[in-house]
Design a protein around this motif. Sequence first.
Motif, short mmCIF file in Angstrom:
data_model
loop_
_atom_site.label_atom_id
_atom_site.label_comp_id
_atom_site.label_asym_id
_atom_site.label_seq_id
_atom_site.Cartn_x
_atom_site.Cartn_y
_atom_site.Cartn_z
N ALA A 183 0.82 -1.22 0.00
CA ALA A 183 0.00 0.00 0.00
C ALA A 183 0.85 1.27 0.00
N ALA A 184 2.13 1.13 0.40
CA ALA A 184 2.99 2.31 0.50
C ALA A 184 3.95 2.43 -0.68
N LEU A 185 3.83 1.52 -1.66
CA LEU A 185 4.84 1.46 -2.73
C LEU A 185 4.99 2.76 -3.50
N LEU A 186 3.87 3.29 -4.00
CA LEU A 186 3.96 4.48 -4.85
C LEU A 186 4.40 5.70 -4.07
N GLU A 187 3.93 5.77 -2.82
CA GLU A 187 4.33 6.90 -1.97
C GLU A 187 5.84 6.87 -1.74
N GLU A 188 6.35 5.66 -1.46
CA GLU A 188 7.79 5.51 -1.21
C GLU A 188 8.58 5.85 -2.48
N ALA A 189 8.14 5.29 -3.62
CA ALA A 189 8.88 5.51 -4.87
C ALA A 189 8.84 6.98 -5.26
N THR A 190 7.67 7.61 -5.09
CA THR A 190 7.56 9.04 -5.42
C THR A 190 8.43 9.87 -4.48
N GLY A 191 8.49 9.45 -3.20
CA GLY A 191 9.33 10.16 -2.24
C GLY A 191 10.81 10.05 -2.61
N VAL A 192 11.24 8.86 -2.98
CA VAL A 192 12.64 8.68 -3.39
C VAL A 192 12.92 9.50 -4.65
N ALA A 193 11.97 9.46 -5.59
CA ALA A 193 12.14 10.22 -6.85
C ALA A 193 12.21 11.72 -6.56
N THR A 194 11.38 12.20 -5.64
CA THR A 194 11.38 13.62 -5.30
C THR A 194 12.71 14.02 -4.68
N LYS A 195 13.22 13.15 -3.83
CA LYS A 195 14.52 13.42 -3.19
C LYS A 195 15.62 13.53 -4.26
N ILE A 196 15.65 12.56 -5.16
CA ILE A 196 16.68 12.56 -6.22
C ILE A 196 16.51 13.79 -7.10
N ALA A 197 15.25 14.10 -7.44
CA ALA A 197 14.98 15.22 -8.35
C ALA A 197 15.29 16.57 -7.71
#
Length: 257
Positions: A183-197
């Motif tokens: 249930a947390a997959l997209l939130e986690e992936a978007t969070g990691v992507a936001t950090k990198i971006a």
Amino acid sequence: MTDTITIDRPADRVALITLTRPKALNALNLQVMREITAATAELDRDPDIGAIVITGSERAFAAGADIKEMAPQTFSDVYAADWFAGWDALSRVRTPLIAAVAGYALGGGCELAMMCDLLIAADTAKFGQPEITLGVIPGMGGSQRLTRAIGKAKAMDLCLTGRTIDAHEAERAGLVSRVVPAAALLEEATGVATKIASMSRPAARMVKEAVNRAFESSLTEGLLFERRLFHSTFATHDQKEGMAAFTEKRPPTFRHA
Ligand code: CO8
């Protein structure tokens, strides 16, 4: 206009590509390949995008290359069309790519995830290279990238037996960097992507280039490549800003240049 994927902007400087062939468990046919490679190439040219997430559905990231499309092909067909070579375009994308994997990532699905720079798995993810059960072998990099990612012993095990591994075994083997509840997959992936971006865009691209160079070169060559890239960061605004911000004890405002 895309039929097999959707493209969204879930956060600032982040793009999300979602495979949308749920009835076929996101099997990767030629159209999916064309749409993903075209979308990533376009996003790669966009200066306002700093990371791209690729995901599937809850049930399947992708259950492999499309067996129904492949089944009738002859050697002449697949050789003449250099079947799957089009996926190489994904390796030319300079923007960091994150695979967010839930459910099946089998065959070409596992290979697509491995073409990304970072794999984040839901606890429901299942990885495998079951091509041998169909009388073929991996054709989109499985025998090469899986071996580099998890070593010969496990790669042989997966490719020769066709068995699948769950997210935790994949994490222990070094295939995925994090496992999170589905249930947390997209939130986690978007969070990691936001950090990198949020990092300096040239620095993030250079990190990607340098880490990937480790798979293509001797240690001496790789270290030299890294050092020269490091030197070149001193030509960027973001190096001046990043180090000034540290000294002045404030967050940096990167210009991504
Ligand atoms: N291709 C096409 N259709 C697929 C695929 C696929 N890879 N995977 C699933 N589907 C379809 C099924 O046919 C089914 O469609 P329909 O309802 O029309 O029959 C639908 O998706 C749902 O699948 P299932 O009913 O099978 O769902 P289950 O939950 O029972 O099983 C599995 C899920 C275990 C994932 C099962 O679907 C499966 O084993 N799929 C195939 C996995 C596989 O073998 N993948 C590797 C494919 S080969 C490859 O990726 C690279 C080959 C390189 C060759 C190089 C040539 C040049």
